[in-house]
Every structure is written in structure tokens, then in C-alpha cells.
Design a protein around this motif. Structure first.
Motif, PDB file in Angstrom:
ATOM      1  N   SER A   1       0.858  -1.183   0.000  1.00  0.00           N
ATOM      2  CA  SER A   1       0.000   0.000   0.000  1.00  0.00           C
ATOM      3  C   SER A   1       0.890   1.226   0.000  1.00  0.00           C
ATOM      4  CB  SER A   1      -0.882   0.036   1.246  1.00  0.00           C
ATOM      5  OG  SER A   1      -1.747  -1.059   1.268  1.00  0.00           O
ATOM      6  N   CYS A   2       0.660   2.127  -0.917  1.00  0.00           N
ATOM      7  CA  CYS A   2       1.429   3.371  -0.957  1.00  0.00           C
ATOM      8  C   CYS A   2       0.440   4.513  -1.157  1.00  0.00           C
ATOM      9  CB  CYS A   2       2.518   3.347  -2.016  1.00  0.00           C
ATOM     10  SG  CYS A   2       2.050   2.550  -3.539  1.00  0.00           S
ATOM     11  N   ASP A   3      -0.193   4.856  -0.055  1.00  0.00           N
ATOM     12  CA  ASP A   3      -1.224   5.882  -0.061  1.00  0.00           C
ATOM     13  C   ASP A   3      -0.606   7.261   0.087  1.00  0.00           C
ATOM     14  OD1 ASP A   3      -2.922   3.707  -0.064  1.00  0.00           O
ATOM     15  OD2 ASP A   3      -3.354   3.816   2.072  1.00  0.00           O
ATOM     16  N   GLY A   4      -1.310   8.247  -0.392  1.00  0.00           N
ATOM     17  CA  GLY A   4      -0.891   9.634  -0.212  1.00  0.00           C
ATOM     18  C   GLY A   4      -0.647  10.314  -1.544  1.00  0.00           C
ATOM     19  N   SER A   5      -0.997  11.567  -1.606  1.00  0.00           N
ATOM     20  CA  SER A   5      -0.823  12.305  -2.855  1.00  0.00           C
ATOM     21  C   SER A   5       0.638  12.679  -3.094  1.00  0.00           C
ATOM     22  CB  SER A   5      -1.709  13.544  -2.873  1.00  0.00           C
ATOM     23  OG  SER A   5      -1.464  14.343  -1.744  1.00  0.00           O
ATOM     24  N   ALA A   6       1.491  12.535  -2.067  1.00  0.00           N
ATOM     25  CA  ALA A   6       2.918  12.843  -2.243  1.00  0.00           C
ATOM     26  C   ALA A   6       3.653  11.699  -2.946  1.00  0.00           C
ATOM     27  CB  ALA A   6       3.568  13.112  -0.894  1.00  0.00           C
ATOM     28  N   ASP A   7       3.039  10.510  -2.997  1.00  0.00           N
ATOM     29  CA  ASP A   7       3.652   9.342  -3.628  1.00  0.00           C
ATOM     30  C   ASP A   7       3.065   9.114  -5.008  1.00  0.00           C
ATOM     31  OD1 ASP A   7       5.412   8.620  -1.595  1.00  0.00           O
ATOM     32  OD2 ASP A   7       3.872   7.528  -0.520  1.00  0.00           O
TER      33      ASP A   7
ATOM     34  N   SER B   1      -9.253   7.715  -5.540  1.00  0.00           N
ATOM     35  CA  SER B   1      -8.972   9.057  -5.048  1.00  0.00           C
ATOM     36  C   SER B   1     -10.278   9.665  -4.554  1.00  0.00           C
ATOM     37  CB  SER B   1      -8.375   9.906  -6.163  1.00  0.00           C
ATOM     38  OG  SER B   1      -8.121  11.209  -5.708  1.00  0.00           O
ATOM     39  N   THR B   2     -10.231  10.193  -3.340  1.00  0.00           N
ATOM     40  CA  THR B   2     -11.399  10.822  -2.742  1.00  0.00           C
ATOM     41  C   THR B   2     -11.085  12.288  -2.486  1.00  0.00           C
ATOM     42  OG1 THR B   2     -11.954   8.741  -1.647  1.00  0.00           O
ATOM     43  CG2 THR B   2     -13.007  10.735  -0.804  1.00  0.00           C
ATOM     44  N   PRO B   3     -11.868  13.199  -3.039  1.00  0.00           N
ATOM     45  CA  PRO B   3     -11.598  14.617  -2.780  1.00  0.00           C
ATOM     46  C   PRO B   3     -11.905  14.971  -1.329  1.00  0.00           C
ATOM     47  CG  PRO B   3     -13.449  14.346  -4.307  1.00  0.00           C
ATOM     48  CD  PRO B   3     -12.978  12.995  -3.956  1.00  0.00           C
ATOM     49  N   THR B   4     -11.050  15.791  -0.729  1.00  0.00           N
ATOM     50  CA  THR B   4     -11.263  16.305   0.619  1.00  0.00           C
ATOM     51  C   THR B   4     -10.985  17.804   0.613  1.00  0.00           C
ATOM     52  OG1 THR B   4      -8.997  16.066   1.425  1.00  0.00           O
ATOM     53  CG2 THR B   4     -10.408  14.116   1.584  1.00  0.00           C
ATOM     54  N   ALA B   5     -11.268  18.442   1.710  1.00  0.00           N
ATOM     55  CA  ALA B   5     -11.011  19.881   1.829  1.00  0.00           C
ATOM     56  C   ALA B   5      -9.520  20.191   1.808  1.00  0.00           C
ATOM     57  CB  ALA B   5     -11.628  20.405   3.118  1.00  0.00           C
ATOM     58  N   TYR B   6      -8.686  19.188   2.072  1.00  0.00           N
ATOM     59  CA  TYR B   6      -7.229  19.386   2.134  1.00  0.00           C
ATOM     60  C   TYR B   6      -6.507  18.849   0.911  1.00  0.00           C
ATOM     61  CZ  TYR B   6      -8.647  20.186   6.909  1.00  0.00           C
ATOM     62  OH  TYR B   6      -9.280  20.657   8.017  1.00  0.00           O
ATOM     63  N   GLY B   7      -7.250  18.464  -0.098  1.00  0.00           N
ATOM     64  CA  GLY B   7      -6.672  17.865  -1.295  1.00  0.00           C
ATOM     65  C   GLY B   7      -7.133  16.427  -1.406  1.00  0.00           C
ATOM     66  N   PRO B   8      -6.780  15.740  -2.481  1.00  0.00           N
ATOM     67  CA  PRO B   8      -7.273  14.381  -2.684  1.00  0.00           C
ATOM     68  C   PRO B   8      -6.623  13.383  -1.718  1.00  0.00           C
ATOM     69  CG  PRO B   8      -5.725  14.960  -4.396  1.00  0.00           C
ATOM     70  CD  PRO B   8      -5.949  16.197  -3.585  1.00  0.00           C
ATOM     71  N   MET B   9      -7.426  12.433  -1.248  1.00  0.00           N
ATOM     72  CA  MET B   9      -6.915  11.322  -0.470  1.00  0.00           C
ATOM     73  C   MET B   9      -6.736  10.167  -1.462  1.00  0.00           C
ATOM     74  SD  MET B   9      -8.324   9.387   2.950  1.00  0.00           S
ATOM     75  CE  MET B   9      -9.991   9.365   2.375  1.00  0.00           C
TER      76      MET B   9
END
Length: 86
Positions: free
Chosen positions: A35-41, A67-75
Motif C-alpha cells: 500500500s502506498c497511499d498519499g498524494s505525495a507518492d 482518489s477521494t476529494p477532501t477539503a485538504y486535497g485528494p486522499m
């Protein structure tokens, strides 16, 4: 203010590492779920973690992302199952 910065950096770095778990693939070979979650990866993070875990060559037998949109950017969530070549 310093606490907020430390918490923000911690959250950011938590999304930068792949989580690798050993498993047996459906045909009984050694494999790993990665699993490599995160928009930085990106997918390269997953592929590099699988190559390291398998000590070289591997085949991808499952690959999923969403990808799920959030108030802080996509998850962003990325997941592969790698079967090690023997």
C-alpha cells in the motif's frame, strides 16, 4: 504555531512510505501486499517497495487505486499485490 507545523510535517511524512506485508499468492508463491497511499507518492513508490521486498523481479497480480476529494486535497490510495519471481 510550532505544534501545528510539527503535526503537519508528521501527517505529510506518514503518507510517504509504502506499507509492505508478506503473503502467499493464490497459487502458493511468496508475495507481498503493498500500500502506498498519499498524494505525495506515485506508483513508483509501490513498484520500488515490491522490488525491494521481492529482492528483484516480481509480477503484479492485482492493482487498485482510488482518489477521494477532501477539503485538504485528494486522499489517494494505491495498492498492489506482487508475486515474487523465483
Amino acid at each position: 504555531m510550532e505544534k501545528i507545523f510539527v503535526i503537519g510535517v508528521t501527517v505529510l511524512l506518514a503518507g510517504c512510505a509504502a506499507v509492505v506485508k508478506p503473503m502467499a499468492t493464490p497459487n502458493g508463491k511468496q508475495g507481498f501486499s503493498v500500500s502506498c497511499d498519499g498524494s505525495a507518492d506515485d506508483w513508483a513508490t509501490c513498484y520500488n517497495a515490491a522490488a525491494t521486498a521481492c529482492k528483484g523481479k516480481y509480477s503484479i497480480i492485482d492493482k487498485q487505486s482510488d482518489s477521494t476529494p477532501t477539503a485538504y486535497g485528494p486522499m489517494v490510495r494505491r495498492y498492489i499485490v506482487a508475486e515474487c519471481a523465483q
